[in-house]
Design an enzyme around this catalytic site. Structure first.
Site, PDB file in Angstrom:
ATOM      1  N   ASP A 187      53.214  22.608  62.751  1.00 16.78           N
ATOM      2  CA  ASP A 187      53.942  22.728  62.014  1.00 16.78           C
ATOM      3  C   ASP A 187      55.082  22.160  62.333  1.00 16.78           C
ATOM      4  OD1 ASP A 187      52.635  25.097  61.342  1.00 16.78           O
ATOM      5  OD2 ASP A 187      53.147  26.337  63.125  1.00 16.78           O
ATOM      6  N   HIS A 188      55.696  21.230  63.295  1.00 14.85           N
ATOM      7  CA  HIS A 188      56.670  20.770  63.026  1.00 14.85           C
ATOM      8  C   HIS A 188      56.628  19.107  63.151  1.00 14.85           C
ATOM      9  CE1 HIS A 188      60.508  19.177  65.557  1.00 14.85           C
ATOM     10  NE2 HIS A 188      61.193  20.147  65.296  1.00 14.85           N
ATOM     11  N   PHE A 189      56.479  18.256  62.707  1.00 10.37           N
ATOM     12  CA  PHE A 189      56.291  19.066  61.328  1.00 10.37           C
ATOM     13  C   PHE A 189      55.230  17.808  60.778  1.00 10.37           C
ATOM     14  CE2 PHE A 189      60.290  17.310  62.216  1.00 10.37           C
ATOM     15  CZ  PHE A 189      61.018  18.023  61.712  1.00 10.37           C
ATOM     16  N   HIS A 243      52.901  24.352  67.971  1.00 12.51           N
ATOM     17  CA  HIS A 243      53.754  24.062  67.666  1.00 12.51           C
ATOM     18  C   HIS A 243      53.819  22.658  67.403  1.00 12.51           C
ATOM     19  CE1 HIS A 243      53.623  22.567  71.670  1.00 12.51           C
ATOM     20  NE2 HIS A 243      54.462  21.766  71.571  1.00 12.51           N
ATOM     21  N   VAL A 277      56.049  15.934  65.906  1.00 14.97           N
ATOM     22  CA  VAL A 277      56.952  15.766  67.064  1.00 14.97           C
ATOM     23  C   VAL A 277      56.884  17.251  68.124  1.00 14.97           C
ATOM     24  CG1 VAL A 277      59.482  15.495  67.077  1.00 14.97           C
ATOM     25  CG2 VAL A 277      58.112  14.542  64.983  1.00 14.97           C
TER      26      VAL A 277
END
Length: 180
Positions: free
Chosen positions: A33-35, A30, A40
């Site tokens: 992809d974030h960010f 995760h 984060v």
């Protein structure tokens, strides 16, 4: 698959308080992809880590007799971000426990800095009602999540035993003074 957002409990006081940690690493998908370019931890996953910590605290207080489900989050405030390489410290205090549910106050820290402050409301579902709604699978207290709690309890017992040995106790009994 259910994701676990707690690595370890570092303190657990039954029916009162729990402290857990979560280490953030780039091995967690995760974060890619974030960010992109600035990994984060999503705020929703920080809340989920606090909810898992609080859910175990609430469930254990009731002997895991009922399923504990997150009912609502009346308040959530964030004061920064957590990135790969950070260690989150979750602190959850049980503020209200009733037959129908419970309320916890949760705080997430980066070191000593407050990152998030939330209030979480849980509902208790008896197993019959929970099975009607969700089926028989225990989606709340998985073996993996309960294993984290078991490890914390074992570590607590070991600390207590070390303290007792340091105080000279043997098998729970105070030392006997030698006779002259």
């Amino acid at each position: 698959m259910r994701w676990i957002w707690i690595d370890k409990f570092v303190e657990f006081r039954s029916g009162q308080f729990a402290r857990a940690i979560k280490n953030l690493t780039l091995a967690e998908e995760h974060l890619h992809d974030h960010f992109p370019g600035y990994p984060v931890m999503p705020a929703s996953l920080i809340i989920e880590g606090l909810a898992q910590t609080g859910g175990i605290l609430v469930g254990e207080a009731g002997g895991f007799a009922e399923k504990v489900v997150l009912a609502k989050i009346p308040r959530a405030e964030f004061f920064g971000v957590a990135c790969a390489g950070d260690q989150l410290i979750y602190e959850v205090t049980l503020t209200d426990l009733r037959a129908e549910g419970a309320v916890v106050e949760g705080k997430a820290f980066l070191g000593t800095e407050l990152l998030a402050d939330v209030e979480i409301v849980f509902a208790h579902l008896d197993n019959t009602r929970a099975n009607q709604i969700f089926g028989p699978k225990n989606f709340v207290f998985t073996q993996q999540l309960l294993g984290v709690l078991d490890l914390a309890k074992a570590q607590q017992r070991a600390k207590e035993n070390e303290g007792a040995l340091a105080d000279g106790e043997v098998n729970g009994e105070a030392p006997v003074a030698p006779t002259p």
